[in-house]
Design a protein around this motif. Structure first.
Motif, mmCIF file in Angstrom:
data_model
loop_
_atom_site.group_PDB
_atom_site.id
_atom_site.type_symbol
_atom_site.label_atom_id
_atom_site.label_comp_id
_atom_site.label_asym_id
_atom_site.label_seq_id
_atom_site.Cartn_x
_atom_site.Cartn_y
_atom_site.Cartn_z
ATOM 1 N N HIS A 91 0.822 -1.209 0.000
ATOM 2 C CA HIS A 91 0.000 0.000 0.000
ATOM 3 C C HIS A 91 0.858 1.262 0.000
ATOM 4 N N LEU A 92 1.973 1.245 0.720
ATOM 5 C CA LEU A 92 2.881 2.397 0.667
ATOM 6 C C LEU A 92 3.397 2.596 -0.763
ATOM 7 N N HIS A 93 3.753 1.503 -1.411
ATOM 8 C CA HIS A 93 4.223 1.570 -2.785
ATOM 9 C C HIS A 93 3.130 2.158 -3.677
ATOM 10 N N ASP A 94 1.919 1.677 -3.527
ATOM 11 C CA ASP A 94 0.801 2.170 -4.333
ATOM 12 C C ASP A 94 0.542 3.651 -4.076
ATOM 13 N N ASP A 95 0.577 4.051 -2.814
ATOM 14 C CA ASP A 95 0.352 5.463 -2.465
ATOM 15 C C ASP A 95 1.407 6.371 -3.106
ATOM 16 N N ARG A 96 2.640 5.929 -3.128
ATOM 17 C CA ARG A 96 3.732 6.781 -3.613
ATOM 18 C C ARG A 96 3.962 6.711 -5.113
ATOM 19 N N PHE A 97 3.754 5.523 -5.680
ATOM 20 C CA PHE A 97 4.144 5.324 -7.069
ATOM 21 C C PHE A 97 2.975 4.958 -7.983
ATOM 22 N N GLY A 98 1.777 4.844 -7.416
ATOM 23 C CA GLY A 98 0.585 4.605 -8.225
ATOM 24 C C GLY A 98 0.396 3.193 -8.715
ATOM 25 N N SER A 99 1.101 2.246 -8.122
ATOM 26 C CA SER A 99 0.935 0.852 -8.512
ATOM 27 C C SER A 99 1.338 -0.059 -7.359
ATOM 28 N N LEU A 100 0.727 -1.229 -7.345
ATOM 29 C CA LEU A 100 1.127 -2.239 -6.380
ATOM 30 C C LEU A 100 2.417 -2.886 -6.875
ATOM 31 N N PRO A 101 3.306 -3.240 -5.959
ATOM 32 C CA PRO A 101 4.563 -3.860 -6.404
ATOM 33 C C PRO A 101 4.336 -5.308 -6.813
ATOM 34 N N GLY A 102 5.083 -5.750 -7.772
ATOM 35 C CA GLY A 102 5.085 -7.160 -8.138
ATOM 36 C C GLY A 102 6.266 -7.827 -7.465
ATOM 37 N N THR A 103 5.990 -8.743 -6.552
ATOM 38 C CA THR A 103 7.091 -9.344 -5.795
ATOM 39 C C THR A 103 7.833 -10.410 -6.582
ATOM 40 N N GLY A 104 7.179 -10.995 -7.580
ATOM 41 C CA GLY A 104 7.834 -12.020 -8.374
ATOM 42 C C GLY A 104 8.053 -13.328 -7.660
ATOM 43 N N SER A 105 7.422 -13.493 -6.506
ATOM 44 C CA SER A 105 7.680 -14.683 -5.694
ATOM 45 C C SER A 105 6.957 -15.926 -6.182
ATOM 46 N N GLY A 106 5.819 -15.745 -6.804
ATOM 47 C CA GLY A 106 5.031 -16.889 -7.230
ATOM 48 C C GLY A 106 4.262 -17.566 -6.106
ATOM 49 N N ILE A 107 4.221 -16.932 -4.927
ATOM 50 C CA ILE A 107 3.461 -17.477 -3.802
ATOM 51 C C ILE A 107 2.313 -16.528 -3.456
ATOM 52 N N SER A 108 1.439 -16.999 -2.595
ATOM 53 C CA SER A 108 0.326 -16.176 -2.153
ATOM 54 C C SER A 108 0.397 -15.984 -0.650
ATOM 55 N N ARG A 109 0.080 -14.773 -0.211
ATOM 56 C CA ARG A 109 -0.021 -14.508 1.217
ATOM 57 C C ARG A 109 -1.424 -14.823 1.725
ATOM 58 N N GLU A 110 -2.348 -15.043 0.808
ATOM 59 C CA GLU A 110 -3.731 -15.296 1.194
ATOM 60 C C GLU A 110 -3.845 -16.598 1.997
ATOM 61 N N SER A 111 -4.877 -16.666 2.807
ATOM 62 C CA SER A 111 -5.078 -17.838 3.660
ATOM 63 C C SER A 111 -5.319 -19.101 2.844
ATOM 64 N N PHE A 112 -4.777 -20.182 3.341
ATOM 65 C CA PHE A 112 -4.920 -21.512 2.770
ATOM 66 C C PHE A 112 -4.215 -21.629 1.415
ATOM 67 N N GLY A 113 -3.239 -20.736 1.155
ATOM 68 C CA GLY A 113 -2.509 -20.731 -0.102
ATOM 69 C C GLY A 113 -1.171 -21.449 -0.040
ATOM 70 N N ASN A 114 -0.790 -21.935 1.143
ATOM 71 C CA ASN A 114 0.476 -22.633 1.308
ATOM 72 C C ASN A 114 0.177 -24.144 1.375
ATOM 73 N N PRO A 115 0.283 -24.866 0.277
ATOM 74 C CA PRO A 115 -0.075 -26.285 0.290
ATOM 75 C C PRO A 115 0.721 -27.112 1.306
ATOM 76 N N ALA A 116 1.934 -26.687 1.609
ATOM 77 C CA ALA A 116 2.755 -27.439 2.557
ATOM 78 C C ALA A 116 2.242 -27.290 3.998
ATOM 79 N N GLY A 117 1.405 -26.287 4.239
ATOM 80 C CA GLY A 117 0.933 -26.043 5.596
ATOM 81 C C GLY A 117 -0.391 -26.692 5.943
ATOM 82 N N TRP A 118 -0.984 -27.384 4.984
ATOM 83 C CA TRP A 118 -2.331 -27.921 5.184
ATOM 84 C C TRP A 118 -2.384 -29.384 4.797
ATOM 85 N N SER A 119 -3.102 -30.164 5.602
ATOM 86 C CA SER A 119 -3.254 -31.580 5.272
ATOM 87 C C SER A 119 -4.256 -31.711 4.140
ATOM 88 N N ALA A 120 -4.070 -32.721 3.357
ATOM 89 C CA ALA A 120 -4.922 -32.917 2.161
ATOM 90 C C ALA A 120 -6.320 -33.317 2.507
#
Length: 184
Positions: free
Chosen positions: A155-184
């Protein structure tokens, strides 16, 4: 609009991770000894001794300081460049992803958003608390949240530069997005 991303799979650097934790500690330190003592108490407590009738007690005490902490963190980040904000967002994203785990969710509870905000709280309290929860999920608190921390640097990046940053990580911070953390 999203800013150009780094190469897919980009990981945070140790320097960027150290910078994140140092900024968080500096923001808390500027608030004086009381929040430091509260944060330390959360790390040193025995979760088995938590009073079932007052699960929110520790959270309520530190919750009163979260807005001031975020204001100080914003102030300390005022001169950071776009790439520096992107790097810090990448670290936060990774930290949130790494604790996106079923065993931590069992303690914090919450919906998709509620669990994300609970993980934001864990990051906002700093490295010591983060590591305590990562190692022993019982150290987490029920219903403790810090929504603003989840996308703070984006949000700081968006406020200052007018865009959200692209982290390039290929992962998600959203809940239940880490397959290694959840049982099948």
């Amino acid at each position: 609009m999203t800013a150009t991303t780094d190469a897919p799979g980009t990981l945070p650097t140790p320097t960027d991770e150290a910078r994140l934790w140092a900024l968080i500690e500096a923001a808390w330190a500027e608030l004086g000894p009381e929040p430091l003592a509260l944060r330390q108490a959360l790390v040193e407590r025995d979760p088995a001794d938590d009073d079932d009738d007052d699960d929110d007690g520790p959270y309520q005490a530190i919750d009163a300081w979260l807005d001031a902490f975020l204001d100080r963190l914003r102030h300390l980040s005022a001169e950071l460049t776009g790439p520096e904000l992107t790097a810090l967002d990448r670290v936060v994203e990774r930290k949130l992803h790494d604790i996106d785990r079923e065993d931590i969710h069992e303690v914090t509870d919450g919906s998709d958003d509620g669990f994300l905000y609970a993980r934001g709280f864990i990051v906002a309290l700093g490295r010591t608390y983060y590591e305590a929860v990562r190692t022993d999920p019982a150290m987490a608190l029920l219903d403790a949240e810090c929504e603003a921390m989840c996308y703070f640097f984006a949000h700081l990046h968006d406020d200052r530069f007018g865009s959200l940053p692209g982290t390039g990580s290929g992962i998600s911070r959203e809940s239940f997005g880490n397959p290694a953390g959840w049982s099948a």
